[in-house]
Design a protein around this motif. Structure first.
Motif: not given
Length: 311
Positions: A8, A31-32, A51-53, A78, A261, A282
């Protein structure tokens, strides 16, 4: 030279510092693509995430040589910290590096929500002059209630106190003789909800805090009180919050974090048409300055650990 995967966004100078000593694979869109992360991490010694991974069992199983995880931020929900510990993988949050950014976010939104006068541009440009309708309130003389009283909450307390607010806080994990209570009055959660004009959340997300702010909790708050969540999304029951705002039993809200999210259009329908509501993606802890601090600290932590591991 070790391989480090960065999934990220991160400060470019910090990435360059890593690349001087190790093989840095930087793709802020990873992360996507969780499957791609697992493939890249197969021979990685370190992974750096926000925070997304999802650093879960599956990812850890795919990265048998992983030595550490650098977290560009402080929340760890996460990251499966138990699984990391079992594999002797160190986890390094950037503790303290974004405290000021989050504290300023809270104060800014407290001002926005209490004053209620900063969404009048379109009306003004259409020739309206809604002066009486936009008579808001000052922070001075009102009460800031902090749910959780860790480092960020204390930064908020200092700023709010300077602005003339009375500070109350609830945190069952802070000892009664902690020096922090010199700037805040220690109250129960119910007492805080009933007394505060501004409620700001500063708790991690776990089984005890999930939906801590539910319909019953919201009903305890003053009708014109506002609530700010820059902690973790699941702490607030979003359906209950949307209902409270819709029926006018709450003065306003600012949400920087959400139960899911990114917030989808479908999930956001519960907030459609509501006034005195601020939604942000965020970013409370993300400023130009904090990104530099967070990235630099994470690089330092990862490099120190890899050096100690002989890499």
């Amino acid at each position: 030279m070790a391989k480090i995967v960065i999934t990220e966004f991160m400060d470019d100078a910090a990435v360059a510092a890593l690349a001087q000593q190790h093989e840095a694979h930087y793709d802020q869109g990873l992360a996507d693509r969780q499957d791609d992360i697992a493939a890249l991490a197969g021979d990685a010694a370190a992974i750096i995430v926000r925070n997304r991974t999802q650093v879960n069992e599956a990812l850890l199983d795919a990265a048998p040589g992983l030595k550490c995880v650098g977290r560009l931020g402080v929340g760890l929900d996460n990251i499966d910290t138990d699984a990391c510990k079992a594999r002797n993988i160190a986890v390094f949050p950037a503790t303290g590096a974004n405290n000021a950014s989050v504290a300023e976010y809270v104060i800014a939104n407290a001002m926005l929500l209490l004053r209620g006068a900063y969404q009048s541009t379109n009306a003004m440009l259409q020739g309206e002059w809604p002066r009486q309708a936009l008579m808001g309130r000052e922070l001075a003389g009102h009460t800031m209630g902090l749910v959780g009283f860790g480092a960020i909450a204390r930064e908020v307390a200092v700023r709010a106190s300077v602005l003339g607010m009375d500070i109350i806080a609830h945190d069952p994990y802070v000892m009664a003789d902690d020096p922090g209570w010199q700037i805040a009055r220690n109250v129960s959660l119910d007492g805080l909800l009933e007394l505060a004009d501004v409620v700001s959340l500063h708790t991690p997300l776990n089984d005890k805090t999930r939906h801590m702010i539910n319909a019953e909790a919201l009903s305890r708050m003053k009708r014109d009180a506002v609530i700010i969540n820059a902690a973790r999304g699941g702490v607030i029951d979003e359906e209950a919050l949307g209902a409270a705002l819709a029926k006018g039993s709450l003065g306003g809200a600012a949400l920087d974090v959400f139960e899911t999210e990114p917030l989808t259009a479908e999930a956001g329908m519960k907030f459609s048409g509501l006034k005195n509501l601020v939604l942000t993606p965020h970013i409370a802890g993300v400023t130009v300055e904090s990104n530099i601090r967070v990235s630099a600290l994470t690089v330092q932590n990862v490099l120190n650990h890899l050096t100690g591991s002989g890499l």
